[in-house]
Design a protein around this motif. Structure first.
Motif, PDB file in Angstrom:
ATOM      1  N   LEU A  90       0.859  -1.190   0.000  1.00  0.00           N
ATOM      2  CA  LEU A  90       0.000   0.000   0.000  1.00  0.00           C
ATOM      3  C   LEU A  90       0.890   1.233   0.000  1.00  0.00           C
ATOM      4  O   LEU A  90       1.753   1.383   0.873  1.00  0.00           O
ATOM      5  CB  LEU A  90      -0.902   0.028   1.244  1.00  0.00           C
ATOM      6  CG  LEU A  90      -2.074  -0.944   1.315  1.00  0.00           C
ATOM      7  CD1 LEU A  90      -1.607  -2.289   1.861  1.00  0.00           C
ATOM      8  CD2 LEU A  90      -3.180  -0.383   2.188  1.00  0.00           C
ATOM      9  N   ARG A  91       0.681   2.113  -0.979  1.00  0.00           N
ATOM     10  CA  ARG A  91       1.496   3.325  -1.081  1.00  0.00           C
ATOM     11  C   ARG A  91       0.594   4.566  -1.033  1.00  0.00           C
ATOM     12  O   ARG A  91      -0.167   4.825  -1.976  1.00  0.00           O
ATOM     13  CB  ARG A  91       2.306   3.319  -2.366  1.00  0.00           C
ATOM     14  CG  ARG A  91       3.329   2.184  -2.430  1.00  0.00           C
ATOM     15  CD  ARG A  91       4.246   2.304  -3.630  1.00  0.00           C
ATOM     16  NE  ARG A  91       5.147   1.178  -3.703  1.00  0.00           N
ATOM     17  CZ  ARG A  91       6.286   1.072  -3.020  1.00  0.00           C
ATOM     18  NH1 ARG A  91       6.662   2.070  -2.215  1.00  0.00           N
ATOM     19  NH2 ARG A  91       7.047   0.003  -3.158  1.00  0.00           N
ATOM     20  N   PRO A  92       0.656   5.347   0.052  1.00  0.00           N
ATOM     21  CA  PRO A  92      -0.091   6.604   0.135  1.00  0.00           C
ATOM     22  C   PRO A  92       0.646   7.719  -0.603  1.00  0.00           C
ATOM     23  O   PRO A  92       1.880   7.806  -0.546  1.00  0.00           O
ATOM     24  CB  PRO A  92      -0.146   6.891   1.640  1.00  0.00           C
ATOM     25  CG  PRO A  92       0.371   5.650   2.313  1.00  0.00           C
ATOM     26  CD  PRO A  92       1.277   4.991   1.333  1.00  0.00           C
ATOM     27  N   LEU A  93      -0.086   8.566  -1.295  1.00  0.00           N
ATOM     28  CA  LEU A  93       0.480   9.717  -1.995  1.00  0.00           C
ATOM     29  C   LEU A  93      -0.323  10.955  -1.615  1.00  0.00           C
ATOM     30  O   LEU A  93      -1.543  10.981  -1.783  1.00  0.00           O
ATOM     31  CB  LEU A  93       0.429   9.494  -3.509  1.00  0.00           C
ATOM     32  CG  LEU A  93       0.846  10.689  -4.389  1.00  0.00           C
ATOM     33  CD1 LEU A  93       2.326  11.001  -4.195  1.00  0.00           C
ATOM     34  CD2 LEU A  93       0.540  10.403  -5.861  1.00  0.00           C
ATOM     35  N   LEU A  94       0.349  11.971  -1.090  1.00  0.00           N
ATOM     36  CA  LEU A  94      -0.323  13.209  -0.707  1.00  0.00           C
ATOM     37  C   LEU A  94      -0.695  14.001  -1.947  1.00  0.00           C
ATOM     38  O   LEU A  94       0.155  14.296  -2.801  1.00  0.00           O
ATOM     39  CB  LEU A  94       0.602  14.048   0.191  1.00  0.00           C
ATOM     40  CG  LEU A  94       0.046  15.399   0.643  1.00  0.00           C
ATOM     41  CD1 LEU A  94      -1.177  15.205   1.539  1.00  0.00           C
ATOM     42  CD2 LEU A  94       1.118  16.206   1.371  1.00  0.00           C
ATOM     43  N   LEU A  95      -1.962  14.360  -2.083  1.00  0.00           N
ATOM     44  CA  LEU A  95      -2.433  15.155  -3.208  1.00  0.00           C
ATOM     45  C   LEU A  95      -2.593  16.619  -2.853  1.00  0.00           C
ATOM     46  O   LEU A  95      -2.259  17.505  -3.647  1.00  0.00           O
ATOM     47  CB  LEU A  95      -3.777  14.608  -3.715  1.00  0.00           C
ATOM     48  CG  LEU A  95      -3.791  13.157  -4.215  1.00  0.00           C
ATOM     49  CD1 LEU A  95      -5.205  12.763  -4.614  1.00  0.00           C
ATOM     50  CD2 LEU A  95      -2.828  12.972  -5.369  1.00  0.00           C
ATOM     51  N   THR A 135      -8.012  19.948   6.136  1.00  0.00           N
ATOM     52  CA  THR A 135      -8.191  18.692   5.404  1.00  0.00           C
ATOM     53  C   THR A 135      -6.874  18.165   4.835  1.00  0.00           C
ATOM     54  O   THR A 135      -5.889  18.899   4.702  1.00  0.00           O
ATOM     55  CB  THR A 135      -9.187  18.864   4.245  1.00  0.00           C
ATOM     56  OG1 THR A 135      -8.666  19.823   3.315  1.00  0.00           O
ATOM     57  CG2 THR A 135     -10.548  19.303   4.758  1.00  0.00           C
ATOM     58  N   CYS A 136      -6.918  16.890   4.494  1.00  0.00           N
ATOM     59  CA  CYS A 136      -5.781  16.217   3.866  1.00  0.00           C
ATOM     60  C   CYS A 136      -6.352  15.280   2.796  1.00  0.00           C
ATOM     61  O   CYS A 136      -7.180  14.420   3.103  1.00  0.00           O
ATOM     62  CB  CYS A 136      -4.992  15.438   4.922  1.00  0.00           C
ATOM     63  SG  CYS A 136      -3.610  14.501   4.263  1.00  0.00           S
ATOM     64  N   LYS A 137      -5.927  15.466   1.544  1.00  0.00           N
ATOM     65  CA  LYS A 137      -6.413  14.614   0.452  1.00  0.00           C
ATOM     66  C   LYS A 137      -5.277  13.684   0.026  1.00  0.00           C
ATOM     67  O   LYS A 137      -4.162  14.122  -0.264  1.00  0.00           O
ATOM     68  CB  LYS A 137      -6.895  15.457  -0.726  1.00  0.00           C
ATOM     69  CG  LYS A 137      -7.498  14.631  -1.851  1.00  0.00           C
ATOM     70  CD  LYS A 137      -8.072  15.517  -2.952  1.00  0.00           C
ATOM     71  CE  LYS A 137      -9.387  16.149  -2.531  1.00  0.00           C
ATOM     72  NZ  LYS A 137     -10.033  16.866  -3.667  1.00  0.00           N
ATOM     73  N   LEU A 138      -5.592  12.373  -0.010  1.00  0.00           N
ATOM     74  CA  LEU A 138      -4.586  11.355  -0.306  1.00  0.00           C
ATOM     75  C   LEU A 138      -5.070  10.415  -1.402  1.00  0.00           C
ATOM     76  O   LEU A 138      -6.270  10.207  -1.571  1.00  0.00           O
ATOM     77  CB  LEU A 138      -4.289  10.514   0.941  1.00  0.00           C
ATOM     78  CG  LEU A 138      -3.675  11.191   2.159  1.00  0.00           C
ATOM     79  CD1 LEU A 138      -3.831  10.285   3.372  1.00  0.00           C
ATOM     80  CD2 LEU A 138      -2.223  11.519   1.922  1.00  0.00           C
ATOM     81  N   GLU A 139      -4.096   9.844  -2.100  1.00  0.00           N
ATOM     82  CA  GLU A 139      -4.371   8.731  -3.000  1.00  0.00           C
ATOM     83  C   GLU A 139      -3.682   7.502  -2.404  1.00  0.00           C
ATOM     84  O   GLU A 139      -2.510   7.565  -2.037  1.00  0.00           O
ATOM     85  CB  GLU A 139      -3.825   9.019  -4.389  1.00  0.00           C
ATOM     86  CG  GLU A 139      -4.004   7.862  -5.365  1.00  0.00           C
ATOM     87  CD  GLU A 139      -3.296   8.121  -6.683  1.00  0.00           C
ATOM     88  OE1 GLU A 139      -3.897   8.785  -7.539  1.00  0.00           O
ATOM     89  OE2 GLU A 139      -2.141   7.675  -6.838  1.00  0.00           O
ATOM     90  N   ILE A 140      -4.417   6.399  -2.271  1.00  0.00           N
ATOM     91  CA  ILE A 140      -3.864   5.152  -1.735  1.00  0.00           C
ATOM     92  C   ILE A 140      -3.930   4.099  -2.831  1.00  0.00           C
ATOM     93  O   ILE A 140      -5.018   3.817  -3.355  1.00  0.00           O
ATOM     94  CB  ILE A 140      -4.637   4.649  -0.503  1.00  0.00           C
ATOM     95  CG1 ILE A 140      -4.834   5.773   0.525  1.00  0.00           C
ATOM     96  CG2 ILE A 140      -3.925   3.449   0.117  1.00  0.00           C
ATOM     97  CD1 ILE A 140      -3.587   6.214   1.223  1.00  0.00           C
ATOM     98  N   ALA A 141      -2.794   3.514  -3.196  1.00  0.00           N
ATOM     99  CA  ALA A 141      -2.747   2.482  -4.231  1.00  0.00           C
ATOM    100  C   ALA A 141      -2.295   1.165  -3.613  1.00  0.00           C
ATOM    101  O   ALA A 141      -1.322   1.130  -2.849  1.00  0.00           O
ATOM    102  CB  ALA A 141      -1.804   2.890  -5.347  1.00  0.00           C
ATOM    103  N   ILE A 142      -3.015   0.079  -3.935  1.00  0.00           N
ATOM    104  CA  ILE A 142      -2.611  -1.263  -3.516  1.00  0.00           C
ATOM    105  C   ILE A 142      -2.114  -2.012  -4.753  1.00  0.00           C
ATOM    106  O   ILE A 142      -2.809  -2.060  -5.777  1.00  0.00           O
ATOM    107  CB  ILE A 142      -3.778  -2.047  -2.877  1.00  0.00           C
ATOM    108  CG1 ILE A 142      -4.305  -1.315  -1.636  1.00  0.00           C
ATOM    109  CG2 ILE A 142      -3.326  -3.450  -2.490  1.00  0.00           C
ATOM    110  CD1 ILE A 142      -5.416  -2.068  -0.908  1.00  0.00           C
ATOM    111  N   SER A 143      -0.908  -2.580  -4.647  1.00  0.00           N
ATOM    112  CA  SER A 143      -0.346  -3.311  -5.781  1.00  0.00           C
ATOM    113  C   SER A 143       0.088  -4.704  -5.355  1.00  0.00           C
ATOM    114  O   SER A 143       0.403  -4.953  -4.184  1.00  0.00           O
ATOM    115  CB  SER A 143       0.842  -2.547  -6.371  1.00  0.00           C
ATOM    116  OG  SER A 143       1.865  -2.387  -5.397  1.00  0.00           O
ATOM    117  N   ARG A 144       0.103  -5.618  -6.324  1.00  0.00           N
ATOM    118  CA  ARG A 144       0.583  -6.989  -6.125  1.00  0.00           C
ATOM    119  C   ARG A 144       1.518  -7.314  -7.278  1.00  0.00           C
ATOM    120  O   ARG A 144       1.138  -7.232  -8.443  1.00  0.00           O
ATOM    121  CB  ARG A 144      -0.604  -7.961  -6.096  1.00  0.00           C
ATOM    122  CG  ARG A 144      -0.210  -9.429  -6.000  1.00  0.00           C
ATOM    123  CD  ARG A 144      -1.435 -10.329  -5.932  1.00  0.00           C
ATOM    124  NE  ARG A 144      -2.293 -10.192  -7.095  1.00  0.00           N
ATOM    125  CZ  ARG A 144      -2.125 -10.861  -8.249  1.00  0.00           C
ATOM    126  NH1 ARG A 144      -1.091 -11.685  -8.373  1.00  0.00           N
ATOM    127  NH2 ARG A 144      -2.953 -10.693  -9.255  1.00  0.00           N
TER     128      ARG A 144
END
Length: 444
Positions: A406-411, A417-426
């Motif tokens: 899981l990799r969080p990325l601050l947008l 407020t805090c807006k984030l993108e969370i990507a799950i990879s395999r």
């Protein structure tokens, strides 16, 4: 009923009457209805409410009894009466000892002479239809839980009555009974850990209030005396009308009264509101002060945003006694950092996360992404957040025992407020993604 009680409902009058009864008094719905000149339905609802409040309990073969309310956080220990309710049992003897606590339970799956080494006073022996074991446990100061729906001899029941130690029968088998008790203990540990408004508001000094005809001069005097800038406005019966703050009185003349500036029907909490819920209300509504009221909106106290946040931080420092589903799901993930110091998470998909088709549940994916977002935002800012908005995209299925990252990325980030993108990879392939907006509970 006296004249003062006309300001409250019959339900409230009944509850007050029950609260004033002597500890140990038996309560009959029919007699209560007759004494208070109400219907039996009204009396029954009041008794059930009193039971929810913890001031009465219903004992088998005895009836409803007035008891002293247990303080919150007193102990996670079960009583024999708790066990009766948990295992859906009935008491064969020794009912006077139902309120005694038990410190452990022992499963009697061995010979009597070996069993004796494990049984001591205050324990509970879980066993089948073995009357010798029933007598042994009682003689050593332990209660008895008979599984399989079996009974016991008349002599054992008489011994239980004599020494006031319960002997209980349950229709469930030994494994099921042990699982039910374990689950109850586990739930108590979780409940004990969750802090309520009662934990911080009940012990505070009496909240100072203003009336609707109080003037700005009185507001200023009370503010100087207490150092506070928010006050509740109450009527002559201490019922909440509204609240007023320093910002609300700006521009008023000293003789102006509170009815010119108060906020009517403010957001309130009760003693049973969790601190986390209160913090979330404050964040969403942008308020720093919450009145604490009872079921009739009578003022019991107040809490501020600072008090709630301090209590939440202290709770996080306490040992983790029980685990919720959320914590159990997250236990399989570990924190790691990239070369630039940014946080990411690595973990495995365990069987409990799967659907009946063998793929990971979408609800679990949402949960882990949300948890990753909370942790990443706290790592970046040092603040605690609540979820305001979440948009998810599911791209590929994930199976049991897959390793994921899981990799969080601050947008975007602001004070609130805090807006984030969370990507799950395999295996470097994107599995799902979420865009979330978190709101700080510390912004005031």
């Amino acid at each position: 009923m006296d004249g003062l009680d006309e300001t409250v409902t019959k339900h409230e009058q009944l509850l007050r009457h029950i609260e004033q009864l002597k500890i140990g008094s038996k309560i009959s719905v029919r007699r209560l209805a007759k004494e208070m000149s109400v219907s039996e339905g009204t009396a029954y609802r009041a008794v059930k409410e009193a039971e929810n409040l913890g001031i009465v309990i219903t004992k088998e073969r005895i009836g409803t009894v007035r008891v002293e309310k247990r303080p919150r956080g007193l102990s996670e220990q079960l009583t024999f009466a708790d066990v009766v309710n948990i295992v859906e049992g009935h008491v064969l003897g020794g009912s006077e000892g139902l309120e005694k606590p038990l410190h452990k339970y022992v499963i009697g799956a061995m010979r009597e002479e070996a069993m004796a080494r494990y049984i001591d006073a205050g324990s509970l022996l879980i066993v089948g239809n073995r009357e010798d074991a029933h007598s042994l446990a009682l003689e050593q100061g332990a209660g008895v839980l008979i599984t399989g729906g079996f009974g016991t001899s008349r002599e054992v029941k008489q011994l239980a009555d004599k020494i006031s130690l319960p002997i209980i029968s349950s229709r469930h088998d030994t494994f099921t009974v042990a699982s039910m008790i374990n689950r109850a203990i586990f739930d108590r540990l979780i409940k004990k850990k969750i802090m309520l408004i009662e934990d911080i508001a009940a012990g505070k000094p009496k909240t100072l209030t203003l009336k609707i005809n109080s003037t700005l001069t009185e507001f200023e005097e009370l503010s100087v005396t207490t150092g506070h800038h928010h006050f509740a406005i109450v009527d002559e019966w201490n019922r909440l009308i509204g609240i007023v703050s320093r910002k609300d009185v700006e521009g008023l003349q000293p003789e102006h009264t509170m009815d010119k500036c108060l906020i009517r029907n403010p957001i309130t909490v009760t003693y049973q509101t969790s601190l986390a819920s209160a913090a979330q209300m404050m964040a969403w509504e942008g308020v720093d002060y919450l009145p604490v009221v009872d079921r009739n909106r009578k003022l019991l106290g107040s809490v501020t945003r600072r008090e709630v946040l301090e209590a939440l931080r202290n709770a996080q420092k306490q040992p983790q006694l029980g685990e919720t589903f959320e914590q159990l799901i997250w236990n399989g993930f570990a924190e790691e950092r990239n070369e630039d110091g940014s946080l990411f998470f690595r973990g495995f998909i365990i069987p409990q996360m799967a659907t009946n088709l063998g793929t990971i549940s979408e609800g679990v994916l949402v949960n882990v992404m949300t948890q990753a977002g909370y942790r990443a935002a706290r790592d970046m800012t040092g603040k605690d957040y609540v979820l305001d908005n979440l948009t998810t995209y599911f791209i590929r299925p994930v199976q049991i025992e897959d390793a994921v990252v899981l990799r969080p990325l601050l947008l975007e980030m602001s004070r609130r407020t805090c807006k984030l993108e969370i990507a799950i990879s395999r295996e470097n392939h994107l599995v799902c993604k979420a865009v979330m907006t978190l709101q700080s509970i510390e912004h005031g």
